[in-house]
Each structure stands twice: as structure tokens, then as C-alpha cells.
Design a protein around this motif. Structure first.
Motif: not given
Length: 311
Positions: A37-63
Motif C-alpha cells: 500500500v505504501n511502496v506503490q506510492r513511492a514507485l509511482g514517483a517521478r524520480d528518486l528525489d521525489q520518492a525520497r521527499w514524499g517518504s520523508m514528508f509522510a514521516v513529518l505528517l506521521k508525527l
């Protein structure tokens, strides 16, 4: 004031602080790093940086859920000190009814429904994808797209029946929704997490080691579930070693079980031949990316360091 402390003692029966920290690591690694469920969102990113930033933004929201989930319970303790265990399951609805005006109440419910629908759609997509791609196409590689879609829909319908049954079990559990879901999730992911994680991180882990670790994890998980189904009194008679302060809570059980699975994984892997290099070249973590030139304020390693400090 006594409800404002999140750090319970190490032997707290519900949420021991160090147990919760441990389960956040070994359970969180699976859910946030491996779950489809979570990996498919990262795999849909435009590039590697976008996948990293999206994952880190999700961590920020998770606080934020610490405050979103915990503070309403603290408020309910202050406004309704006589809530019974059964009524405490309805705390959110109770506070919504008493403190939110009609318009705001509608917005909150609309947002809740939107989040639930989004989560369900992602889960349905994962169920159909995994069923068709990992099982059906392996047996019938030449199947057409129309047939694949039809089978995916049937898989979703079958899963919906299981979800309804699970919802009824959640409703009947005396420990509350959160603890039930956490415990069941830990027991389900414990057998498979080490094989996947160390299969990515290590070039030495092999198929026999992974198979042995999954079998060992399934046996340990079955033991935990059997104890839970037996009930507290009967469980103490059958499995007294599971009712020590360091083994009674699900978070500690998952920790010891995960360590046992990891030990099995590496022991069997080292006793059997290593995998061929060509098989692991594109499936294991490439450590050279950590040595890339520093890109200043746009570097993802800087963002990760700041986020880790904030967390």
C-alpha cells in the motif's frame, strides 16, 4: 495530569515505553518500507528525489497522530471521568457530538470518509495486483488483460468478505481497536520481515535461509496466537514463559520473535551456499549512493538528518 504521560513503565501491561519503541522499529520497517500500500506510492514517483521527499514528508505528517489520537482521549478523561471500557470505544463520536457544531461535524466526517475510502482503494489495488501478478500470471503467463482485470475484481470481492469478518472480530475484542490491530499486525509480519529486509541489505542471505526463517516465524506467531486465544488464565497454565513482564505484552513478544527469526535467517544462510552474484546485483541495496557528492540544501541526506533530529 496522570493521563498526560506517554512513557509507561517497562512492565506496563498495555503500552510499555521500551516495547512501543521496539515495535515502532521492527513493525514500522515492514509497514512503511515494505507494505505494498505504501511502496506503490513511492514507485509511482517521478524520480528518486521525489520518492525520497514524499517518504520523508509522510514521516513529518506521521508525527501529528500523537496529538490527534492521544489528546482527544485526554480530553475525554477530563470531561467524562466515568467512562467505562465499552464506552471508551465511542470516545471520538462522543466528543464530535458534544463539542463540534453541525457544520464542522460534517466536515470532520467528510474528511474521515475520504481518508477511509482512499485507504480502501489503495488496499483493493494492492490485493488485485498481488493476486494477479504474483500468483495467476505465474501459472498462466499468457492471460489477456481483460481476464486479469476480472480476476482482480473477484479477488477484491473475496477479500471484502474476510475484511467484514475481521471487522466483527475487532468489534468483539475487549482490548480496543488500536491494541488489537497492532498485536495482530506484529504477529502477521514477524515471519516475513527479516527475510525481505536483510534480503535487500545483505548479499549473503539466500533462499534456504529465508524459507527457514519464515517457517520459524510462522511457528512462533502460531504460539503467540494460541496463547491469546486461550485467554489469560488458561494461557498462564499452558505457556507460563509467555506471561513474564518481558514477554506478556505483544510488543515484547514481537521483539523476541523477530530476533529469533533473524538468527534463524543468518544461521541457515551461512550454513548453505551463497547466492550467485548476478542474482543479487540488482536486488540488494547499493551503498555507493551514500557516497554521492553533497548537493547542499537540496541534498536528501541533509533533509533526512534534520527529520531524524525532529523525530
Amino acid at each position: 495530569p496522570e493521563r498526560m504521560h506517554i512513557a509507561g513503565s517497562w512492565d506496563d501491561p498495555n503500552y510499555p515505553f521500551w516495547g512501543i519503541i521496539a515495535v515502532s522499529v521492527y513493525g514500522g520497517v515492514f509497514y512503511w518500507g515494505i507494505d505494498q500500500v505504501n511502496v506503490q506510492r513511492a514507485l509511482g514517483a517521478r524520480d528518486l528525489d521525489q520518492a525520497r521527499w514524499g517518504s520523508m514528508f509522510a514521516v513529518l505528517l506521521k508525527l501529528t497522530p500523537v496529538f490527534i489520537f492521544a489528546l482527544p482521549g485526554v480530553i475525554a478523561c477530563a470531561t467524562h471521568p466515568g467512562l467505562s471500557a465499552a464506552e471508551s470505544k465511542e470516545t471520538f463520536v462522543l466528543l464530535l457530538e458534544e463539542f463540534c457544531p453541525t457544520g464542522v461535524r460534517g466536515l470532520v466526517l467528510a474528511a474521515l470518509l475520504a481518508a477511509m475510502i482512499s485507504s480502501l482503494l489503495a488496499m483493493m489495488n494492492s490485493i488485485s495486483t498481488l493476486c494477479v501478478r504474483d500468483f495467476v500470471l505465474r501459472a498462466r503467463p499468457g492471460m489477456g488483460e481483460r481476464a486479469q482485470v476480472r480476476i482482480g475484481r473477484l479477488a477484491i470481492l473475496a477479500a471484502a468478505g474476510l475484511v467484514l469478518a475481521a471487522a466483527w472480530l475487532v468489534y468483539r475484542t475487549p482490548d480496543g481497536l488500536y491494541k488489537y490491530l497492532q498485536a495482530i499486525s506484529v504477529y502477521l509480519v514477524m515471519p516475513v520481515t527479516p527475510a525481505i529486509v536483510f534480503g535487500i541489505l545483505s548479499r549473503r542471505v539466500n533462499v534456504p535461509g529465508a524459507a527457514a526463517s519464515v517457517a520459524a516465524g510462522a511457528a512462533v506467531a502460531a504460539l503467540f496466537v494460541a496463547d491469546q486465544l486461550a485467554g489469560a488464565e488458561r494461557g498462564r497454565e499452558l505457556f507460563p514463559f509467555l506471561h513474564h513482564p518481558l514477554t506478556a505484552n505483544y510488543s515484547y513478544r514481537g521483539l523476541w520473535g523477530t530476533l529469533a527469526v533473524i538468527a534463524t535467517l543468518f544461521a541457515v544462510s551461512w550454513m548453505t551456499p551463497p547466492p550467485a552474484p548476478e542474482k543479487v546485483d540488482r536486488t540488494t541495496f547499493d551503498r555507493t549512493i551514500l557516497a554521492e557528492p553533497f548537493r547542499g540544501l537540496a541534498d536528501w541526506r541533509l533533509h533526512l538528518g534534520i527529520l531524524s533530529a525532529v523525530t
